[in-house]
Scaffold this motif. Structure first.
Motif, mmCIF file in Angstrom:
data_model
loop_
_atom_site.group_PDB
_atom_site.id
_atom_site.type_symbol
_atom_site.label_atom_id
_atom_site.label_comp_id
_atom_site.label_asym_id
_atom_site.label_seq_id
_atom_site.Cartn_x
_atom_site.Cartn_y
_atom_site.Cartn_z
ATOM 1 N N GLY A 27 12.700 19.077 -26.645
ATOM 2 C CA GLY A 27 11.654 20.007 -26.239
ATOM 3 C C GLY A 27 10.991 19.560 -24.953
ATOM 4 O O GLY A 27 10.826 18.359 -24.714
ATOM 5 N N ALA A 28 10.620 20.546 -24.136
ATOM 6 C CA ALA A 28 9.951 20.265 -22.870
ATOM 7 C C ALA A 28 8.666 21.063 -22.788
ATOM 8 O O ALA A 28 8.681 22.294 -22.859
ATOM 9 N N ALA A 29 7.547 20.371 -22.676
ATOM 10 C CA ALA A 29 6.259 21.027 -22.450
ATOM 11 C C ALA A 29 5.928 20.908 -20.974
ATOM 12 O O ALA A 29 5.779 19.800 -20.457
ATOM 13 N N THR A 30 5.830 22.043 -20.302
ATOM 14 C CA THR A 30 5.467 22.032 -18.881
ATOM 15 C C THR A 30 4.006 22.408 -18.672
ATOM 16 O O THR A 30 3.507 22.334 -17.548
ATOM 17 N N GLU A 170 -2.535 25.405 -18.323
ATOM 18 C CA GLU A 170 -2.654 24.485 -17.202
ATOM 19 C C GLU A 170 -1.352 23.701 -17.068
ATOM 20 O O GLU A 170 -0.893 23.066 -18.023
ATOM 21 N N GLN A 171 -0.760 23.789 -15.903
ATOM 22 C CA GLN A 171 0.502 23.105 -15.675
ATOM 23 C C GLN A 171 0.316 21.597 -15.713
ATOM 24 O O GLN A 171 -0.630 21.054 -15.123
ATOM 25 N N LEU A 172 1.200 20.930 -16.412
ATOM 26 C CA LEU A 172 1.178 19.478 -16.474
ATOM 27 C C LEU A 172 1.764 18.905 -15.182
ATOM 28 O O LEU A 172 2.664 19.504 -14.582
ATOM 29 N N THR A 173 1.272 17.766 -14.773
ATOM 30 C CA THR A 173 1.789 17.130 -13.565
ATOM 31 C C THR A 173 3.282 16.876 -13.691
ATOM 32 O O THR A 173 4.064 17.151 -12.762
ATOM 33 N N ASP A 174 3.698 16.394 -14.833
ATOM 34 C CA ASP A 174 5.113 16.201 -15.152
ATOM 35 C C ASP A 174 5.356 16.720 -16.560
ATOM 36 O O ASP A 174 4.501 16.555 -17.446
ATOM 37 N N LEU A 200 10.258 24.468 -15.245
ATOM 38 C CA LEU A 200 11.394 23.616 -15.607
ATOM 39 C C LEU A 200 12.407 23.554 -14.463
ATOM 40 O O LEU A 200 12.922 22.476 -14.131
ATOM 41 N N ILE A 201 12.680 24.701 -13.849
ATOM 42 C CA ILE A 201 13.595 24.734 -12.704
ATOM 43 C C ILE A 201 13.029 23.896 -11.553
ATOM 44 O O ILE A 201 13.756 23.146 -10.889
ATOM 45 N N HIS A 202 11.736 24.007 -11.339
ATOM 46 C CA HIS A 202 11.090 23.237 -10.263
ATOM 47 C C HIS A 202 11.228 21.736 -10.504
ATOM 48 O O HIS A 202 11.453 20.958 -9.556
ATOM 49 N N SER A 203 11.111 21.313 -11.758
ATOM 50 C CA SER A 203 11.157 19.883 -12.055
ATOM 51 C C SER A 203 12.575 19.331 -12.090
ATOM 52 O O SER A 203 12.791 18.155 -11.790
#
Length: 253
Positions: A27-30, A170-174, A200-203
């Motif tokens: 899982g990915a929390a952005t 709020e977007q997480l830094t990472d 996710l694409i940005h990271s």
């Protein structure tokens, strides 16, 4: 391995659901969810002064505010009076609302909670019961910066709409991940919102664009195709159970 997106408050429970289903997934929390208390208070003030016909709840993160709003209506209601119709955008929101509002006094008319056939803003606007919206007073409980499609669509039908933005993302830094992973191990991506997909694409860059994606609306799918994703599928339910079932039926894992 699957890679799926969820806001931080839901990340752990979704990871547990995928694991229980026997799917190898990370899982990915952005983003995180931040609540806006002033907006919750504003709803109660508005309901104290205005008769409302329909309350639309657009997310599980808006349920607590909706619960407060309905409870305030119940407290001032007279016996056999009717409560507003409540529309939940999806199954998870409806389930949480039912759980929160199960203790309704018997002297009050039963609370009705409905969901659209397709769990999107477009699905809500397509509900037959909203075709005759002229003269209706509608309260929309939503997130800050969310789409205006419901309010604009109902206003065009003659309804009077009041929106309350009771939380914001709020977007997480990472991004925060549930476990370590490598791009080369991922065989499919599940994105439950456009914003999280883009983050996710940005990271991760172009490496994930060639993978098959599953999302929860055609609108998000179109956005992903514009970004260069070549293989996109749509599941019209955003719950963990629906996504897991779709994967098991359609992807070989």
């Amino acid at each position: 391995m699957l890679l799926f997106t969820r806001p931080l408050p839901k990340l752990a429970s979704s990871a547990k659901a995928f694991d229980a289903a026997g799917l190898d997934a990370v899982g990915a929390a952005t983003c995180d969810i931040v609540y806006v208390k002033s907006e919750r208070n504003a709803i109660s003030t508005f309901l104290a002064e205005t008769r409302v016909d329909v309350i639309i709840v657009t997310s599980v993160y808006a349920v607590d505010a909706a619960e407060d709003a309905v409870q305030s209506l119940i407290e001032k209601a007279v016996p056999n009076s009717s409560l507003p119709l409540i529309i939940a955008v999806g199954d998870a929101t409806a389930k949480k609302l039912h759980h929160a509002l199960c203790a309704i006094p018997q002297q009050i008319s039963p609370l009705v909670i409905l969901t659209p056939e397709i769990h999107t803003s477009e699905g809500i606007l397509a509900m037959p019961l909203l075709n005759e919206a002229k003269g209706k007073q509608v309260v929309i409980i939503k997130g800050e910066g969310g789409r205006q499609l419901i309010a604009d669509g109902l206003t065009a039908k003659g309804a009077s709409c009041q929106s309350f933005c009771v939380y914001r993302t709020e977007q997480l830094t990472d991004p925060i991940y549930t476990k370590c992973w490598k791009v080369e191990d991922v065989r499919g991506i599940i994105a439950t919102s456009e914003a999280m997909a883009m983050q996710l694409i940005h990271s991760q860059g172009h490496a994930i664009l060639s993978l098959p994606w599953l999302t929860v609306s055609e609108r998000i799918a179109v956005s992903l195709r514009k970004r260069g994703v070549t293989e996109v599928f749509v599941c019209h339910r955003a719950t963990d159970q629906a996504l897991i079932a779709w994967v098991k039926d359609n992807w070989e894992y």
